[in-house]
Design a protein around this motif. Structure first.
Motif, PDB file in Angstrom:
ATOM      1  N   GLY A 315       0.822  -1.199   0.000  1.00 27.42           N
ATOM      2  CA  GLY A 315       0.000   0.000   0.000  1.00 27.42           C
ATOM      3  C   GLY A 315       0.857   1.251   0.000  1.00 27.42           C
ATOM      4  N   CYS A 316       0.192   2.408  -0.048  1.00 25.27           N
ATOM      5  CA  CYS A 316       0.901   3.687  -0.180  1.00 25.27           C
ATOM      6  C   CYS A 316       0.451   4.709   0.866  1.00 25.27           C
ATOM      7  N   THR A 317       0.003   4.260   2.022  1.00 26.03           N
ATOM      8  CA  THR A 317      -0.398   5.188   3.066  1.00 26.03           C
ATOM      9  C   THR A 317       0.765   5.462   4.024  1.00 26.03           C
ATOM     10  N   VAL A 318       0.535   6.396   4.947  1.00 30.73           N
ATOM     11  CA  VAL A 318       1.562   6.716   5.947  1.00 30.73           C
ATOM     12  C   VAL A 318       1.854   5.503   6.827  1.00 30.73           C
ATOM     13  N   GLU A 319       0.816   4.722   7.149  1.00 27.73           N
ATOM     14  CA  GLU A 319       1.021   3.531   7.968  1.00 27.73           C
ATOM     15  C   GLU A 319       1.894   2.507   7.234  1.00 27.73           C
ATOM     16  N   HIS A 326      10.013   0.212  10.002  1.00 31.61           N
ATOM     17  CA  HIS A 326      10.089  -0.753  11.108  1.00 31.61           C
ATOM     18  C   HIS A 326       8.670  -1.023  11.592  1.00 31.61           C
ATOM     19  N   ARG A 327       8.418  -2.276  11.962  1.00 28.29           N
ATOM     20  CA  ARG A 327       7.067  -2.680  12.356  1.00 28.29           C
ATOM     21  C   ARG A 327       6.604  -1.998  13.637  1.00 28.29           C
ATOM     22  N   SER A 328       7.521  -1.714  14.538  1.00 27.51           N
ATOM     23  CA  SER A 328       7.140  -1.128  15.827  1.00 27.51           C
ATOM     24  C   SER A 328       7.024   0.392  15.787  1.00 27.51           C
ATOM     25  N   GLN A 363       8.141  13.620   7.437  1.00 25.28           N
ATOM     26  CA  GLN A 363       8.849  13.718   8.716  1.00 25.28           C
ATOM     27  C   GLN A 363       7.958  13.126   9.803  1.00 25.28           C
ATOM     28  N   ILE A 364       8.469  12.148  10.516  1.00 29.13           N
ATOM     29  CA  ILE A 364       7.710  11.467  11.558  1.00 29.13           C
ATOM     30  C   ILE A 364       8.045  12.094  12.913  1.00 29.13           C
ATOM     31  N   VAL A 365       7.018  12.497  13.645  1.00 31.87           N
ATOM     32  CA  VAL A 365       7.180  13.037  14.994  1.00 31.87           C
ATOM     33  C   VAL A 365       6.706  11.966  15.968  1.00 31.87           C
ATOM     34  N   LYS A 366       7.608  11.498  16.820  1.00 33.49           N
ATOM     35  CA  LYS A 366       7.293  10.404  17.739  1.00 33.49           C
ATOM     36  C   LYS A 366       6.817  10.962  19.075  1.00 33.49           C
TER      37      LYS A 366
END
Length: 400
Positions: A315-319, A326-328, A363-366
């Motif tokens: 798929g092509c979503t953010v998820e 990484h899966r986690s 950009q991912i913000v954790k």
């Protein structure tokens, strides 16, 4: 009588049967019988381990493309020109006897191209090495059907017929039919529109041919008998196919113009190196690969190594993008900043279900440590008070 002879006998019976309203039920049952026999033909013989002589190669890169065609149409030459991998080419037929892989470096991605041996008419019945070639084709993302522009149009029809006989549907989408087996309750037949090719009685007969007496069937489109059989079989693969007409330097300009205007077709010449760049662009468009670039916080985006996503591979979503890294990572995502054509403004705060487009920057913000997502702003959503009433501290009595 063998399976191939039984298939030919049923095909002969279908050919001499008149097609009208009275014979459509009989023809539907014959089509179901042929589909069952062809499925048996592809299964390994009883008593064997199932491991036969094949030439499957390990998947590599972001996509896989298979070259299919008759002998001596230019598949090996095309592989050598696009990838630089040497594949022996000669003027006699069946020069290539096994699968030869190569890698195409295009738009910062790596696409695996497979040169397969030429197949002949009857490949679906096991003639030549047709079964191995078709098995490798099923594991590909798209198929390049290489044809000789100077030969008749019948070659394309023969190859399409051979591939459809083993469950490959070229440039088609899955039929909109909901089918589910049940343990009890009989057969439930419903449709959301008026059906012109099939009715309830014909559907019952086809299901009984497969020994299915309890099922739920819902038609969401005006499907045919073949579409219903494909859904019941459940082993069909729907793939995109590009028809590549080689050797256009030996035919007239009118024939080249006619072939180039056909849908999903492109004309090339390996001898004169004509139109190869357009072939790569059409292949890229058909595969639908999406390049996503990462951006560390407070730094410039990394345009060297993109994360390549595909609708056929996850798929092509953010998820899907987070799972690719990484899966986690999905559990720790607070929100995502997106730059690119999928964003309404730059940057856009997005969730996990946001679809990404080609060449987007993410950009991912954790979440911070101890942040469980329950609090908002400076207000706390939980207290330190005891849960049970009996655990509360009793206040001292008031002095009077």
């Amino acid at each position: 009588m063998g399976i191939v002879e039984r298939i030919k006998e049923i095909e002969a019976e279908m050919a001499r049967t008149q097609k009208n309203k009275a014979t459509e039920y009989h023809l539907g049952q014959l089509k179901a019988k042929i589909a069952k026999l062809r499925t048996q033909l592809l299964e390994p013989p009883k008593g064997s381990s199932g491991a036969g002589e094949g030439f499957e190669v390990t998947k590599y890169g972001h996509g896989r493309v298979a070259l299919i065609g008759f002998p001596s149409v230019g598949k090996s030459t095309l592989l050598t020109m696009l990838t630089g991998t040497h594949s022996e080419a000669a003027s006699y037929e069946f020069t290539t006897l096994t699968c030869i892989p190569g890698i195409i470096h295009y738009n910062d991605t790596k696409i695996q191209l497979l040169d397969l041996p030429g197949i002949i008419e009857g490949a679906s019945e096991g003639k030549g090495r047709g079964r191995q070639v078709i098995a490798v084709s099923k594991s590909s993302d798209i198929v390049l059907m290489v044809l000789d522009a100077s030969k008749s149009e019948g070659h394309r029809q023969i190859l399409t017929r051979e591939l459809e006989a083993v469950g490959l549907r070229l440039n088609k989408r899955p039929p909109q039919i909901y089918f589910k087996k049940k343990k009890t309750g009989g057969i439930s037949f419903n449709s959301t529109l008026h059906l012109t090719h099939i009715d309830e009685k014909l559907c019952y007969q086809i299901l009984h041919e497969y020994k299915i007496h309890n099922a739920e069937v819902l038609f969401r489109e005006d499907a045919t008998v073949d579409d219903l059989i494909d859904v019941i079989e459940g082993n069909r693969k729907y793939m995109k196919c590009i028809y590549v007409y080689n050797k256009i330097d030996v035919v007239g300009i009118d024939d080249v113009d006619r072939l180039a205007r056909q849908p999903n077709s492109i004309v090339i010449s390996c001898n004169l190196k004509l139109n190869l760049d357009r072939l790569l662009a059409k292949m890229w468009e058909a595969m639908g690969l999406v390049r996503v670039y990462t951006k560390p916080q407070g730094q410039q985006p990394d345009f060297a190594e993109p994360v390549v996503l595909s609708a056929d591979r996850g798929g092509c979503t953010v998820e899907d993008f987070c799972n690719h890294i990484h899966r986690s990572l999905v559990k720790d995502v607070k929100y995502v900043l997106v730059w690119g054509t999928s964003a309404r403004h730059y940057p856009q705060h997005c969730g996990l279900s946001h679809p990404l487009h080609d060449e987007d920057v993410v950009q991912i913000v954790k979440k911070k440590e101890g942040e469980d997502g329950g609090g908002r702003g400076r207000f706390k959503s939980h207290s330190n008070a005891p849960v049970r009433i009996s655990d509360r501290e009793k206040k001292a009595p008031l002095k009077t």
